[in-house]
Design a protein around this motif. Structure first.
Motif, PDB file in Angstrom:
ATOM      1  N   GLY A  30       0.843  -1.185   0.000  1.00 10.92           N
ATOM      2  CA  GLY A  30       0.000   0.000   0.000  1.00 10.92           C
ATOM      3  C   GLY A  30       0.878   1.234   0.000  1.00 10.92           C
ATOM      4  N   HIS A  31       0.334   2.316   0.493  1.00  6.14           N
ATOM      5  CA  HIS A  31       1.046   3.597   0.455  1.00  6.14           C
ATOM      6  C   HIS A  31       1.320   4.156   1.849  1.00  6.14           C
ATOM      7  CE1 HIS A  31       0.613   3.883  -3.915  1.00  6.14           C
ATOM      8  NE2 HIS A  31      -0.605   3.405  -3.741  1.00  6.14           N
ATOM      9  N   ARG A  32       1.147   3.319   2.871  1.00  4.21           N
ATOM     10  CA  ARG A  32       1.512   3.770   4.208  1.00  4.21           C
ATOM     11  C   ARG A  32       3.009   3.592   4.430  1.00  4.21           C
ATOM     12  NH1 ARG A  32      -2.832   2.547   8.989  1.00  4.21           N
ATOM     13  NH2 ARG A  32      -4.508   3.860   8.208  1.00  4.21           N
ATOM     14  N   ILE A  33       3.523   4.333   5.385  1.00  5.14           N
ATOM     15  CA  ILE A  33       4.949   4.266   5.698  1.00  5.14           C
ATOM     16  C   ILE A  33       5.103   3.584   7.048  1.00  5.14           C
ATOM     17  CG2 ILE A  33       7.071   5.594   5.959  1.00  5.14           C
ATOM     18  CD1 ILE A  33       5.571   7.919   4.558  1.00  5.14           C
ATOM     19  N   TYR A  34       5.898   2.529   7.087  1.00  3.27           N
ATOM     20  CA  TYR A  34       6.113   1.829   8.360  1.00  3.27           C
ATOM     21  C   TYR A  34       7.404   2.345   8.992  1.00  3.27           C
ATOM     22  CZ  TYR A  34       5.776  -1.832  11.832  1.00  3.27           C
ATOM     23  OH  TYR A  34       5.618  -2.504  13.022  1.00  3.27           O
ATOM     24  N   THR A  35       7.285   2.868  10.203  1.00  2.00           N
ATOM     25  CA  THR A  35       8.456   3.427  10.884  1.00  2.00           C
ATOM     26  C   THR A  35       8.604   2.930  12.324  1.00  2.00           C
ATOM     27  OG1 THR A  35       7.131   5.359  11.543  1.00  2.00           O
ATOM     28  CG2 THR A  35       8.411   5.549   9.517  1.00  2.00           C
ATOM     29  N   ILE A  36       7.621   2.169  12.830  1.00  2.07           N
ATOM     30  CA  ILE A  36       7.647   1.786  14.247  1.00  2.07           C
ATOM     31  C   ILE A  36       8.364   0.438  14.375  1.00  2.07           C
ATOM     32  CG2 ILE A  36       6.251   1.732  16.346  1.00  2.07           C
ATOM     33  CD1 ILE A  36       3.929   2.812  14.690  1.00  2.07           C
ATOM     34  N   TYR A  37       9.661   0.457  14.129  1.00  2.00           N
ATOM     35  CA  TYR A  37      10.427  -0.799  14.120  1.00  2.00           C
ATOM     36  C   TYR A  37      10.596  -1.371  15.526  1.00  2.00           C
ATOM     37  CZ  TYR A  37      11.467   0.648   9.368  1.00  2.00           C
ATOM     38  OH  TYR A  37      11.345   1.039   8.062  1.00  2.00           O
ATOM     39  N   SER A  38      10.475  -0.548  16.546  1.00  2.00           N
ATOM     40  CA  SER A  38      10.597  -1.061  17.913  1.00  2.00           C
ATOM     41  C   SER A  38       9.466  -2.036  18.215  1.00  2.00           C
ATOM     42  CB  SER A  38      10.587   0.098  18.913  1.00  2.00           C
ATOM     43  OG  SER A  38       9.423   0.899  18.741  1.00  2.00           O
ATOM     44  N   ILE A  39       8.241  -1.681  17.800  1.00  2.00           N
ATOM     45  CA  ILE A  39       7.108  -2.596  17.987  1.00  2.00           C
ATOM     46  C   ILE A  39       7.342  -3.882  17.215  1.00  2.00           C
ATOM     47  CG2 ILE A  39       4.650  -2.947  17.547  1.00  2.00           C
ATOM     48  CD1 ILE A  39       4.152  -0.060  18.025  1.00  2.00           C
ATOM     49  N   LEU A  40       7.778  -3.733  15.986  1.00  2.00           N
ATOM     50  CA  LEU A  40       7.998  -4.909  15.137  1.00  2.00           C
ATOM     51  C   LEU A  40       9.055  -5.826  15.728  1.00  2.00           C
ATOM     52  CD1 LEU A  40       7.138  -6.193  12.479  1.00  2.00           C
ATOM     53  CD2 LEU A  40       8.973  -4.941  11.345  1.00  2.00           C
ATOM     54  N   PHE A  41      10.086  -5.245  16.317  1.00  2.00           N
ATOM     55  CA  PHE A  41      11.150  -6.059  16.910  1.00  2.00           C
ATOM     56  C   PHE A  41      10.621  -6.827  18.128  1.00  2.00           C
ATOM     57  CE2 PHE A  41      14.922  -6.511  19.699  1.00  2.00           C
ATOM     58  CZ  PHE A  41      15.663  -7.340  18.867  1.00  2.00           C
ATOM     59  N   ILE A  42       9.805  -6.163  18.939  1.00  2.00           N
ATOM     60  CA  ILE A  42       9.205  -6.844  20.101  1.00  2.00           C
ATOM     61  C   ILE A  42       8.337  -8.017  19.646  1.00  2.00           C
ATOM     62  CG2 ILE A  42       7.580  -6.567  22.015  1.00  2.00           C
ATOM     63  CD1 ILE A  42       8.552  -3.654  22.237  1.00  2.00           C
ATOM     64  N   VAL A  43       7.536  -7.773  18.620  1.00  2.00           N
ATOM     65  CA  VAL A  43       6.671  -8.834  18.091  1.00  2.00           C
ATOM     66  C   VAL A  43       7.506  -9.986  17.541  1.00  2.00           C
ATOM     67  CG1 VAL A  43       4.946  -9.380  16.323  1.00  2.00           C
ATOM     68  CG2 VAL A  43       4.775  -7.246  17.616  1.00  2.00           C
ATOM     69  N   PHE A  44       8.616  -9.655  16.906  1.00  2.00           N
ATOM     70  CA  PHE A  44       9.492 -10.696  16.364  1.00  2.00           C
ATOM     71  C   PHE A  44      10.076 -11.562  17.477  1.00  2.00           C
ATOM     72  CE2 PHE A  44      13.861 -11.915  15.022  1.00  2.00           C
ATOM     73  CZ  PHE A  44      13.508 -12.797  14.002  1.00  2.00           C
ATOM     74  N   ILE A  45      10.497 -10.934  18.570  1.00  2.00           N
ATOM     75  CA  ILE A  45      11.038 -11.694  19.703  1.00  2.00           C
ATOM     76  C   ILE A  45       9.963 -12.615  20.281  1.00  2.00           C
ATOM     77  CG2 ILE A  45      11.980 -11.525  22.036  1.00  2.00           C
ATOM     78  CD1 ILE A  45      13.951 -10.750  19.852  1.00  2.00           C
TER      79      ILE A  45
END
Length: 593
Positions: A478-493
């Protein structure tokens, strides 16, 4: 002396640091301008708004192109991203507190009118870059109010106005908007004279140059959406972790009872028949079937896990800021090439521990296990993009560069890693001796089969990440910008923890049922989350997006198939490693004759 594997890893880290620095400061210009200096304006691409992969060159539409149009030299990542920047045929000079107006006249033929009308009906948008700041806008609009489809009116925006903010001698922000009062009616197939107008108004701002990209980070999600995002993630993670902790407590109590029982049996009667997972101690470390394929999967999964970790490190230090064109694709290509030695070392080392003999074939299988399907998918999708004349089709020179990277970097490092793994002389550590002949596995109920177990194993990890998947898909497709990598890293862990635990739990239940073939089962159960993610792709495409057309559908399902396959290998490796540690631990804790 450091091992070859350590040397490969150090080289990867150093190279990544250099690449990360280069990506972060990819623009050599200082972005400083004097009064009247031309500011670089590049036209990038056009395409249907709802089909992000279906993009075309800006001047594939018959826009006014007076003057010389030159292609901008682009990096590998920009080409992989589908960017094809060309110099715009008009200039917007750096003019403080002044208005700029550029006019370009063109007579559109009937064919060109039909081409514009078709693009307007598909909600085409355009993208430009002004001093490396992105600009978007729609090329026209359709008037559908109270009309039948055959009576729709199609209007082309003739006047695009730019509001430009500057601070001292630097451009800080630019916004584009179409003037709704200056439209050209393209409803009928007839020649039309169009006067394209591009105007700019300069205004001063106190926003520092270092924060000019913050606008795109903040506009990706509204503050209200961000609060909902955080709440949803925390709620999901807490629920999954509580459930995981509850199951872990039960498993620990069951194991404790097993240890007490087996210790009591050893003291009471030596000839007493063994039952449960202790009964198969002579078979549990019997090497799996198709060991070459199994170890190749473990090696490829280890490499993909390392690749993911490095990508997260670069994201968390701020390398992938909004509209750093192609940075992510460049990092993926470079890191994958540099970590191929890890795949070779892991696969060959484990293969030799499992008493494999043809390590060369194992190494070749490792090299092609992930790259092979990815290459075949790319060939098909690139052919589709060429047929559509889309910018998603890679130029021949770019394909040659990728092949050279694979030939001169990926393959040699894979071979070096394989040689290091073969020479590691590591032996498989098994706390129990394996009997000469395998025991027969007793008949088991249907729900203990591989497919039901995979369904159970994949559901819990998927439930921990499915909320985050929507935001990722909205950014990638899509055309949104993903910038909240801290959340993504927590979810990955959390994903790793839940995957490891659920695989361990299912491995225990499998061994308790006296089924000793846990090697492949643990890998399949761990990787089954990848199948759930692909199932989510079907839901997202048909229920949450407006994508359509053969090209966009092919790109979405083709590349998502490769991504989910990569997740399958990576999480399968995590599941197997966790199960191996668990099995070694429990059999080391009891006395096995």
């Amino acid at each position: 002396m450091a091992s070859p594997m350590t040397m490969v890893f150090v080289v990867a880290v150093v190279f990544l640091a250099a690449v990360g620095t280069d990506i972060a400061s990819a623009n050599s210009s200082d972005h400083r301008y004097k009064e009247g200096d031309p500011v670089p304006l590049y036209a990038n691409k056009v395409g249907p708004f709802h089909n992000p992969s279906e993009t075309y060159r800006y001047f594939d539409l018959p826009y006014c192109s007076s003057g010389v149009v030159k292609d901008k030299t682009e990096a590998l990542g920009e080409l992989l991203n589908g960017d094809r920047l060309v110099s715009a045929p008009y200039e917007l000079e750096f003019m403080k507190d002044k208005d700029v107006r550029v006019v370009c006249k063109k007579e559109l033929s009937k064919e060109e009118v039909a081409q514009f009308r078709s693009a307007i009906s598909k909600d085409y948008y355009f993208q430009m870059y002004y001093d490396d700041l992105p600009i978007w806008g729609f090329i026209g609009k359709v008037d559908k109010e109270d009309k039948e489809p055959n009576e729709y009116k199609y209007y082309l925006y003739k006047h695009i106005h730019f509001d430009i903010l500057y601070n001292d001698d630097r451009v800080i922000e630019i916004n584009a908007r179409a003037n709704p009062d200056t439209l050209s009616d393209l409803t009928e197939d007839k020649e039309v004279n169009v006067e394209f107008v591009f105007s700019a108004k300069w205004k001063e701002t106190d926003i520092p140059f270092e924060k000019r990209m913050d606008k795109y980070s903040k506009s990706s999600f509204r503050s209200h959406d961000l609060e909902i995002h955080w709440f949803s993630i925390v709620n999901s993670c807490v629920t999954v972790l509580l459930l995981t902790g509850f199951l872990a407590t039960i498993l620990m109590r069951v194991l404790k009872n097993d240890f007490v029982k087996y210790a009591h049996d050893e003291e009471s009667a030596e000839d007493q028949e063994e039952t449960g997972w202790k009964y198969i101690h002579g078979d549990v470390f019997r090497f799996p079937a198709y060991k070459s394929f199994f170890t190749a999967a473990v090696g490829s999964g280890t490499q993909l896990f390392t690749l993911t970790v490095f990508i997260f490190l670069l994201a968390l230090v701020g390398v992938f800021y909004p509209y750093n064109r192609g940075a992510l694709f460049t990092a993926l290509v470079v890191i994958y090439a540099l970590t191929s030695g890890i795949a070779g070392y892991t696969a060959t080392s484990v293969y030799c521990q499992l008493e494999g003999t043809n390590w060369v074939r194992n190494l070749l299988l490792t090299g092609f296990l992930f790259c092979g399907p990815l290459f075949l998918t790319f060939c098909f999708l690139n052919t589709v993009a060429i047929a559509y004349k889309s910018t998603a089709a890679l130029p021949f020179g770019t394909i040659v560069v990728i092949v050279l990277i694979w030939t001169l970097v990926t393959s040699p490092l894979l071979i070096l890693g394989g040689i290091a793994g073969k020479n590691s002389k590591a032996e498989f550590q098994a706390p129990c001796r394996t009997t000469k002949y395998p025991r027969e596995i007793p008949p088991l109920p249907w729900y203990r089969g591989a497919l039901p177990q995979m369904a159970m194993a994949g559901f819990l990890p998927f439930s921990a990440i499915y909320i985050e998947l929507y935001y990722i898909f909205a950014s990638v497709w899509g055309h949104r910008i993903y910038t909240i990598y801290s959340i993504l890293f927590i979810v990955f862990i959390i994903l790793l923890i839940v995957t490891a635990f659920i695989t361990v739990a299912l491995t225990y239940f499998q061994l308790a049922a006296e089924d000793h073939e846990w090697w492949w089962r643990s890998f399949l159960c761990g990787g089954s989350t990848g199948l759930f993610i692909y199932g989510y792709c079907l839901y997202y495409y048909y229920a949450r997006s407006d994508m359509s057309g053969f090209m966009q559908t092919s790109f979405f399902f083709g590349y998502m198939l490769c991504i989910c396959y990569g997740f399958f290998l990576m999480l399968g490796t995590v599941g197997f490693r966790a199960a191996l540690l668990f099995v070694r631990h429990i059999y080391r804790s009891i006395k096995c004759e």
